[in-house]
Design an enzyme around this catalytic site. Sequence first.
Site, short mmCIF file in Angstrom:
data_model
loop_
_atom_site.label_atom_id
_atom_site.label_comp_id
_atom_site.label_asym_id
_atom_site.label_seq_id
_atom_site.Cartn_x
_atom_site.Cartn_y
_atom_site.Cartn_z
N SER A 183 8.22 -94.04 2.41
CA SER A 183 8.80 -94.18 1.08
C SER A 183 10.31 -94.24 1.22
O SER A 183 10.88 -93.78 2.23
CB SER A 183 8.41 -92.99 0.20
N TYR A 195 7.58 -83.46 -1.23
CA TYR A 195 7.27 -84.88 -0.99
C TYR A 195 8.33 -85.52 -0.10
O TYR A 195 8.01 -86.22 0.86
CB TYR A 195 7.17 -85.62 -2.33
#
EC number: 1.1.1.300
Length: 343
Positions: free
Chosen positions: A199, A212
């Site tokens: 990501s 995350y």
Amino acid sequence: MNILLEFFVVTFRVLWAFVLAAAKWLVRPKEKSVAGQVCLITGAGSGLGRLFALEFARRRALLVLWDINTQSNEETAGMVRHIYREMAEQAAAAAPGVAGDGEKDVLPHCNLQVYTYTCDVGKRENVYLTAERVRKEVGEVSVLVNNAGVVSGHHLLECPDELIERTMMVNCHAHFWTTKAFLPKMLEMNHGHIVTVASSLGLFSTAGVEDYCASKFGAVGFHESLSHELKAAEKDGIKTTLVCPYLVDTGMFRGCRIRKEIEPFLPPLKPEYCVKQAMRAILTDQPMICTPRLMYMVTFMKSILPFEAVVCMYRFLGADKCMYPFIAQRKQATNNNEAKNGI
């Protein structure tokens, strides 16, 4: 070699690498064939994983789909089989005696298959056991796409330890286990491709999603170190691709918002566009792909600017608290579920 001479050689190679990179921007490299190769995708039951499965199916790969959700995984498999049937029908409708191209002759359409396995990649033993089943029932994996991911959606001090551990296990540790399971044969054959779906939050961070971001930073670090290890071992037949997309509109971060005046210029990515860009990178052996390209600039600026300057930019863009609406929605949904269940 004299160190001064070696320095000039290294300088030339660095400059030549820039030239080759620029050439690839101007002339699109030819995509390699994955027809007949075993491609394993984790988190294939939905989102990007499902789209990756469909793209590899269109390129006539043999699919191995892993997901913790059996039903959604089977739904993806059904879509893949539909693609296989369409290709078989098109081949049957083609005029007999017409020679196919090189890729279509690799494997008859009737031999294309998809295999599904229910696997919790957050559990090491489950990964190793399922990997052994794949080797016995399907064969050795040539393309490994580490795609499975989760997000807790809580501020750090409100996030249960179990959810933090879960995020780290699925988003980061699972990459170690799947790679350890399938890399040995790739090394033996000096052939394979490992894809890490990370990501942009593995390159730079924001507030409210500490677990995350940490997991994605870990996945990026793992991938880069693995890539260097393969280069050091001179295993040039094993390729790696790191995929770092901006916010993708899969519903995973539903509610996430940046500044409304900026949002039209930097909207969430369409999942189909994100996967097509990633597939182009994979099939041309591109080491890394950031989508959109602006993410390269953001990462570079984050590396050279003072921290306070980065904070100022975040606040201007509305990126400093972009996850807060998402977290609030998750909290509201949790409260509604607890109320519905009478908790």
